[in-house]
Design a protein around this motif. Structure first.
Motif, PDB file in Angstrom:
ATOM      1  N   PRO A   1       8.708   4.697   3.554  1.00 27.21           N
ATOM      2  CA  PRO A   1       9.935   5.344   3.065  1.00 27.21           C
ATOM      3  C   PRO A   1      11.007   5.514   4.129  1.00 27.21           C
ATOM      4  O   PRO A   1      11.829   6.423   4.055  1.00 27.21           O
ATOM      5  CB  PRO A   1       9.441   6.690   2.562  1.00 27.21           C
ATOM      6  CG  PRO A   1       8.245   6.998   3.424  1.00 27.21           C
ATOM      7  CD  PRO A   1       7.609   5.678   3.761  1.00 27.21           C
ATOM      8  N   GLY A   2      11.003   4.599   5.122  1.00 26.89           N
ATOM      9  CA  GLY A   2      11.976   4.665   6.200  1.00 26.89           C
ATOM     10  C   GLY A   2      13.280   3.963   5.873  1.00 26.89           C
ATOM     11  O   GLY A   2      13.841   4.145   4.796  1.00 26.89           O
ATOM     12  N   HIS A   3      13.745   3.098   6.762  1.00 26.64           N
ATOM     13  CA  HIS A   3      15.140   2.651   6.732  1.00 26.64           C
ATOM     14  C   HIS A   3      15.539   1.845   5.498  1.00 26.64           C
ATOM     15  O   HIS A   3      16.608   2.076   4.931  1.00 26.64           O
ATOM     16  CB  HIS A   3      15.438   1.835   7.980  1.00 26.64           C
ATOM     17  CG  HIS A   3      15.458   2.650   9.234  1.00 26.64           C
ATOM     18  ND1 HIS A   3      15.943   3.934   9.272  1.00 26.64           N
ATOM     19  CD2 HIS A   3      15.059   2.365  10.499  1.00 26.64           C
ATOM     20  CE1 HIS A   3      15.847   4.409  10.507  1.00 26.64           C
ATOM     21  NE2 HIS A   3      15.309   3.475  11.270  1.00 26.64           N
TER      22      HIS A   3
ATOM     23  N   LYS B   1       0.840  -1.200   0.000  1.00 23.20           N
ATOM     24  CA  LYS B   1       0.000   0.000   0.000  1.00 23.20           C
ATOM     25  C   LYS B   1       0.876   1.252   0.000  1.00 23.20           C
ATOM     26  O   LYS B   1       0.587   2.234  -0.695  1.00 23.20           O
ATOM     27  CB  LYS B   1      -0.935  -0.025   1.210  1.00 23.20           C
ATOM     28  CG  LYS B   1      -1.918   1.138   1.246  1.00 23.20           C
ATOM     29  CD  LYS B   1      -3.045   0.887   2.229  1.00 23.20           C
ATOM     30  CE  LYS B   1      -2.566   0.786   3.659  1.00 23.20           C
ATOM     31  NZ  LYS B   1      -3.684   0.717   4.622  1.00 23.20           N
ATOM     32  N   ILE B   2       1.939   1.205   0.756  1.00 27.53           N
ATOM     33  CA  ILE B   2       2.881   2.329   0.792  1.00 27.53           C
ATOM     34  C   ILE B   2       3.532   2.523  -0.573  1.00 27.53           C
ATOM     35  O   ILE B   2       3.700   3.658  -1.030  1.00 27.53           O
ATOM     36  CB  ILE B   2       3.949   2.083   1.882  1.00 27.53           C
ATOM     37  CG1 ILE B   2       3.310   2.156   3.273  1.00 27.53           C
ATOM     38  CG2 ILE B   2       5.090   3.091   1.773  1.00 27.53           C
ATOM     39  CD1 ILE B   2       4.211   1.664   4.387  1.00 27.53           C
ATOM     40  N   ASP B   3       3.884   1.422  -1.237  1.00 30.30           N
ATOM     41  CA  ASP B   3       4.496   1.522  -2.568  1.00 30.30           C
ATOM     42  C   ASP B   3       3.662   2.371  -3.515  1.00 30.30           C
ATOM     43  O   ASP B   3       4.189   3.127  -4.331  1.00 30.30           O
ATOM     44  CB  ASP B   3       4.672   0.124  -3.171  1.00 30.30           C
ATOM     45  CG  ASP B   3       5.949  -0.551  -2.703  1.00 30.30           C
ATOM     46  OD1 ASP B   3       6.771   0.111  -2.035  1.00 30.30           O
ATOM     47  OD2 ASP B   3       6.123  -1.752  -3.002  1.00 30.30           O
TER      48      ASP B   3
ATOM     49  N   GLY C   1      -2.400   8.437   3.663  1.00 29.11           N
ATOM     50  CA  GLY C   1      -3.590   7.605   3.777  1.00 29.11           C
ATOM     51  C   GLY C   1      -3.317   6.201   4.264  1.00 29.11           C
ATOM     52  O   GLY C   1      -4.098   5.277   3.980  1.00 29.11           O
ATOM     53  N   ILE C   2      -2.246   6.000   5.014  1.00 23.90           N
ATOM     54  CA  ILE C   2      -1.863   4.657   5.448  1.00 23.90           C
ATOM     55  C   ILE C   2      -2.658   4.203   6.673  1.00 23.90           C
ATOM     56  O   ILE C   2      -2.930   3.008   6.837  1.00 23.90           O
ATOM     57  CB  ILE C   2      -0.351   4.604   5.739  1.00 23.90           C
ATOM     58  CG1 ILE C   2       0.439   5.040   4.499  1.00 23.90           C
ATOM     59  CG2 ILE C   2       0.069   3.213   6.180  1.00 23.90           C
ATOM     60  CD1 ILE C   2       0.149   4.234   3.256  1.00 23.90           C
ATOM     61  N   TYR C   3      -3.025   5.126   7.535  1.00 22.52           N
ATOM     62  CA  TYR C   3      -3.756   4.761   8.757  1.00 22.52           C
ATOM     63  C   TYR C   3      -5.253   4.773   8.459  1.00 22.52           C
ATOM     64  O   TYR C   3      -5.837   5.813   8.177  1.00 22.52           O
ATOM     65  CB  TYR C   3      -3.410   5.730   9.890  1.00 22.52           C
ATOM     66  CG  TYR C   3      -1.933   5.803  10.163  1.00 22.52           C
ATOM     67  CD1 TYR C   3      -1.281   4.769  10.825  1.00 22.52           C
ATOM     68  CD2 TYR C   3      -1.170   6.891   9.736  1.00 22.52           C
ATOM     69  CE1 TYR C   3       0.081   4.820  11.061  1.00 22.52           C
ATOM     70  CE2 TYR C   3       0.187   6.960   9.971  1.00 22.52           C
ATOM     71  CZ  TYR C   3       0.811   5.916  10.628  1.00 22.52           C
ATOM     72  OH  TYR C   3       2.175   5.969  10.864  1.00 22.52           O
TER      73      TYR C   3
ATOM     74  N   LEU D   1      -1.414  -5.628  15.913  1.00 20.75           N
ATOM     75  CA  LEU D   1      -1.493  -5.275  14.499  1.00 20.75           C
ATOM     76  C   LEU D   1      -1.728  -3.787  14.286  1.00 20.75           C
ATOM     77  O   LEU D   1      -1.354  -3.251  13.242  1.00 20.75           O
ATOM     78  CB  LEU D   1      -2.621  -6.085  13.835  1.00 20.75           C
ATOM     79  CG  LEU D   1      -2.423  -7.605  13.811  1.00 20.75           C
ATOM     80  CD1 LEU D   1      -3.660  -8.289  13.240  1.00 20.75           C
ATOM     81  CD2 LEU D   1      -1.176  -7.986  13.008  1.00 20.75           C
ATOM     82  N   TYR D   2      -2.315  -3.099  15.270  1.00 23.64           N
ATOM     83  CA  TYR D   2      -2.576  -1.672  15.065  1.00 23.64           C
ATOM     84  C   TYR D   2      -1.284  -0.851  15.064  1.00 23.64           C
ATOM     85  O   TYR D   2      -1.287   0.305  14.642  1.00 23.64           O
ATOM     86  CB  TYR D   2      -3.554  -1.132  16.125  1.00 23.64           C
ATOM     87  CG  TYR D   2      -3.173  -1.397  17.562  1.00 23.64           C
ATOM     88  CD1 TYR D   2      -2.178  -0.683  18.211  1.00 23.64           C
ATOM     89  CD2 TYR D   2      -3.834  -2.390  18.284  1.00 23.64           C
ATOM     90  CE1 TYR D   2      -1.836  -0.936  19.525  1.00 23.64           C
ATOM     91  CE2 TYR D   2      -3.492  -2.661  19.608  1.00 23.64           C
ATOM     92  CZ  TYR D   2      -2.500  -1.926  20.220  1.00 23.64           C
ATOM     93  OH  TYR D   2      -2.155  -2.190  21.532  1.00 23.64           O
ATOM     94  N   ASN D   3      -0.171  -1.442  15.521  1.00 23.69           N
ATOM     95  CA  ASN D   3       1.122  -0.761  15.456  1.00 23.69           C
ATOM     96  C   ASN D   3       1.832  -0.968  14.124  1.00 23.69           C
ATOM     97  O   ASN D   3       2.778  -0.252  13.804  1.00 23.69           O
ATOM     98  CB  ASN D   3       2.059  -1.268  16.558  1.00 23.69           C
ATOM     99  CG  ASN D   3       1.697  -0.740  17.926  1.00 23.69           C
ATOM    100  OD1 ASN D   3       0.900   0.174  18.060  1.00 23.69           O
ATOM    101  ND2 ASN D   3       2.272  -1.335  18.953  1.00 23.69           N
ATOM    102  N   LEU D   4       1.384  -1.959  13.345  1.00 29.37           N
ATOM    103  CA  LEU D   4       2.128  -2.349  12.155  1.00 29.37           C
ATOM    104  C   LEU D   4       2.263  -1.240  11.099  1.00 29.37           C
ATOM    105  O   LEU D   4       3.335  -1.093  10.505  1.00 29.37           O
ATOM    106  CB  LEU D   4       1.513  -3.592  11.522  1.00 29.37           C
ATOM    107  CG  LEU D   4       2.083  -4.950  11.945  1.00 29.37           C
ATOM    108  CD1 LEU D   4       1.443  -6.066  11.135  1.00 29.37           C
ATOM    109  CD2 LEU D   4       3.596  -4.993  11.787  1.00 29.37           C
ATOM    110  N   PRO D   5       1.214  -0.455  10.799  1.00 28.96           N
ATOM    111  CA  PRO D   5       1.419   0.582   9.776  1.00 28.96           C
ATOM    112  C   PRO D   5       2.570   1.530  10.106  1.00 28.96           C
ATOM    113  O   PRO D   5       3.416   1.808   9.250  1.00 28.96           O
ATOM    114  CB  PRO D   5       0.070   1.309   9.748  1.00 28.96           C
ATOM    115  CG  PRO D   5      -0.920   0.273  10.181  1.00 28.96           C
ATOM    116  CD  PRO D   5      -0.204  -0.527  11.223  1.00 28.96           C
ATOM    117  N   ALA D   6       2.632   1.990  11.336  1.00 27.20           N
ATOM    118  CA  ALA D   6       3.731   2.883  11.724  1.00 27.20           C
ATOM    119  C   ALA D   6       5.072   2.151  11.663  1.00 27.20           C
ATOM    120  O   ALA D   6       6.086   2.719  11.235  1.00 27.20           O
ATOM    121  CB  ALA D   6       3.486   3.435  13.125  1.00 27.20           C
TER     122      ALA D   6
END
Length: 598
Positions: A424-426, A359-361, A467-469, A411-416
């Motif tokens: 676009p992080g590490h 989804k981030i892609d 729009g990820i969350y 699972l609610y922590n997974l998007p972050a």
């Protein structure tokens, strides 16, 4: 791995410490790219600077026994010397390098060389200070271990790589003996890892002392790829297994005996950096290294308290949007205990992380102007370290997620987490570094936590614009992660400067976030055993967020986040004051271009 040695990894290994901690093999793609060519120096000052940092970098590769293979520095067939004499020699060299840098007139340097000088100075100051403090006498912490990155998690691809690996395995006895001698000296002067943070860490050695086929080092030699022809493949396997059984396993067994019978019973029972010899001065150097600013513990502590209060108010607002009737502690308890928020199998957790990554892609084209060629995969954290490892960590080749103890992996922590560790992080950041424009070797392979971790935390916030969350619970997960990093400012300084107890720190983090108890304890032990590193995340994040607000304010409707982000990423890892200077240069140039068009 010691704090001192950690500073000399290449960026693809340090951005992500996971690449060393999990033993990732080097990518083939990087070998296909020609070496970038630097522009010639413009004057005598630039020539002197370039000679200085080039000599130091080549000397450093020799000190840490690395060699150039297909244009990239890689580990050779030996492990580095970690004797006190070696570290004293390095400290003297770095001091001389800093003296030479002081003699160069910085006002005669062009823009790029001024950045090179700032990066070089900040990096060498940290290295010299670490060697002088003799941090090598406590050569591991609750999170990372010098014995943990020797066995690769993915197989090498060439015969030469396998032969270098076998050489390193045969050097393990000497290397471990030097580490043991250093730990003995540290114990004698009261410089050790705090005992409270070490529960279960000895277990990470257990699989490496087995003589059966489940030993990870023996398993490695069953994974030599078929691209290496016979009879070479059989020769490598037989030679590697012989070295492991005759030399490496006995060295691991000796180390495990020392850790259990000598080190753990004698480690210090205090937890603060200030309790070390001249510890308050040491902690201030750790703040300087990781924050790359001259900030005091009091400034950081007070800033953290203010941010914790602000984020708490946002958490209550999101709780209201979720329709929860009750107070914030009750909501956090609900999130920690309701089974619907947790994966039932490791595959489910990894599948959810993969879906988020895709989804981030789809949003990256709207976030950055330059996309890297290199791609990461998603893998579970290895079984031997998973019980004491963090929830996720991203590197050049892979983004790892911890599937151990699934009831502590909401699972609610997974998007972050995916945004921060993968893209676009590490992982994204490391791929861009691999394909960076022409820069000196040391620039491409230097890492500052304030920059790298600041960007990672900023990408979590950026997910709100992508729009990820999708649910209030996922937004609360993001705020939990933001709170986690803000609370670190209070906790790290509280522990190391203001006399907090371990239980006090655990209670503070547990009461302010929805992190699982397992993660809370793991993280607190990390902060205790790694002073100052936890400060880098939030201060780097706030620096980038403030710069974005400044750019939006100055540029108005003309603001485009893509060149803004490209400016940050194209810089590579730099100290935070350099980041501010360069982003403000970008803002001024954009304003001037806008005026010219009008």
């Amino acid at each position: 791995m010691s704090f001192a040695a950690r500073r000399h990894m290449t960026l693809s290994r340090l951005v992500l410490s996971v690449s060393l901690a999990l033993g990732i093999a080097s990518p083939v793609l990087a070998q296909e790219s020609p070496e970038p060519v630097l522009a010639p120096p413009a004057n005598a000052a630039e020539t002197a600077l370039r000679d200085l940092y080039t000599r130091e970098w080549e000397w450093r590769q020799g000190e840490f026994v690395r060699e150039k293979v297909d244009g990239r520095w890689q580990s050779s067939d030996k492990l580095p010397s970690v004797t006190p004499e070696a570290w004293a020699r390095r400290a003297d060299y770095w001091k001389a390098a800093l003296d030479a840098l002081d003699a160069i007139p910085l006002d005669q340097l062009g823009r790029e060389e001024r950045i090179n000088a700032a990066v070089f100075r900040t990096s060498i100051e940290a290295s010299e200070a670490s060697a002088r403090w003799r941090t090598f006498e406590a050569p591991f912490n609750s999170d990372s271990f010098f014995w943990g990155g020797i066995s690769p998690r993915q197989p090498f691809q060439t015969e030469a790589d396998w032969r270098r690996f076998i050489g390193r395995l045969s050097d393990v006895p000497r290397y471990f003996d030097e580490q043991i001698a250093n730990m003995e000296t540290g114990l004698e002067r009261g410089w050790s890892v705090p005992r409270a943070t070490l529960e279960g860490r000895d277990k990470t050695l257990e699989s490496y002392v087995l003589t059966g086929e489940t030993n990870p080092l023996l398993v490695t030699f069953d994974r030599i790829p078929n691209t290496i022809p016979e009879p070479v493949r059989t020769q490598l396997r037989e030679e590697g297994r012989r070295v492991v059984l005759e030399q490496t396993i006995p060295a691991y067994a000796k180390l495990l005996t020392f850790i259990r019978s000598e080190y753990l019973p004698r480690t210090r029972t205090t937890i603060a950096a200030s309790d070390l010899p001249d510890g308050r001065a040491f902690y201030q150097t750790q703040i300087r290294e990781y924050v790359t600013r001259d900030m005091t513990a009091r400034e950081i502590h007070d800033f953290g308290l203010a941010e914790v209060e602000r984020i708490t108010a946002e958490m209550r607002e999101v709780m209201g949007r979720a329709g929860f009737e009750g107070d914030l502690p009750a909501f956090i308890d609900y999130l920690r205990t309701d089974p619907k928020f947790y994966a039932k199998t490791p595959r489910e957790l990894l599948g959810e992380a993969s879906l988020i990554a895709k989804k981030i892609d789809g949003q990256l084209q709207y976030v950055v102007g330059t996309l890297p060629r290199y791609r990461f995969t998603i893998l579970p954290v290895a079984d031997d370290i998973a019980p004491i490892y963090t929830s996720g960590r991203g590197g050049l080749e892979a983004c790892f997620f911890n599937t151990y103890d699934l009831p502590s992996r909401p699972l609610y922590n997974l998007p972050a987490l995916v945004l921060h560790e993968c893209a676009p992080g590490h992982s994204f950041q490391a791929a861009l570094a691999l394909e960076a424009p022409a820069r000196p070797d040391f620039r491409q392979q230097t890492y500052f936590s304030g920059y790298g971790e600041g960007w990672g935390l900023y990408t979590e916030w950026l997910g709100t614009r992508m729009g990820i969350y999708e649910t209030p619970y996922e937004e609360f997960g993001r705020l939990t992660f933001e709170m986690w990093r803000a609370a670190r400012l209070v906790i790290d300084t509280g522990l190391h400067e203001y006399g907090w107890t371990r239980d006090q720190a655990i209670d503070y983090l547990a009461s302010h976030t929805a992190l699982a108890r397992h993660d809370v304890v793991t993280e607190i032990d990390r902060y205790i055993s790694w002073p100052g590193q936890a400060l880098s995340y939030y201060i780097g994040y706030k620096t980038i967020l403030d710069l974005r607000a400044e750019a939006e304010r100055e540029l108005g409707p003309a603001f485009d986040q893509r060149p803004f982000h490209d400016t940050i990423l194209n810089l590579g890892s730099v100290p935070l004051p350099v980041l501010e200077e360069e982003v403000r240069r970008f803002i001024a140039e954009q304003k001037a271009a806008g005026r010219a068009q009008n």
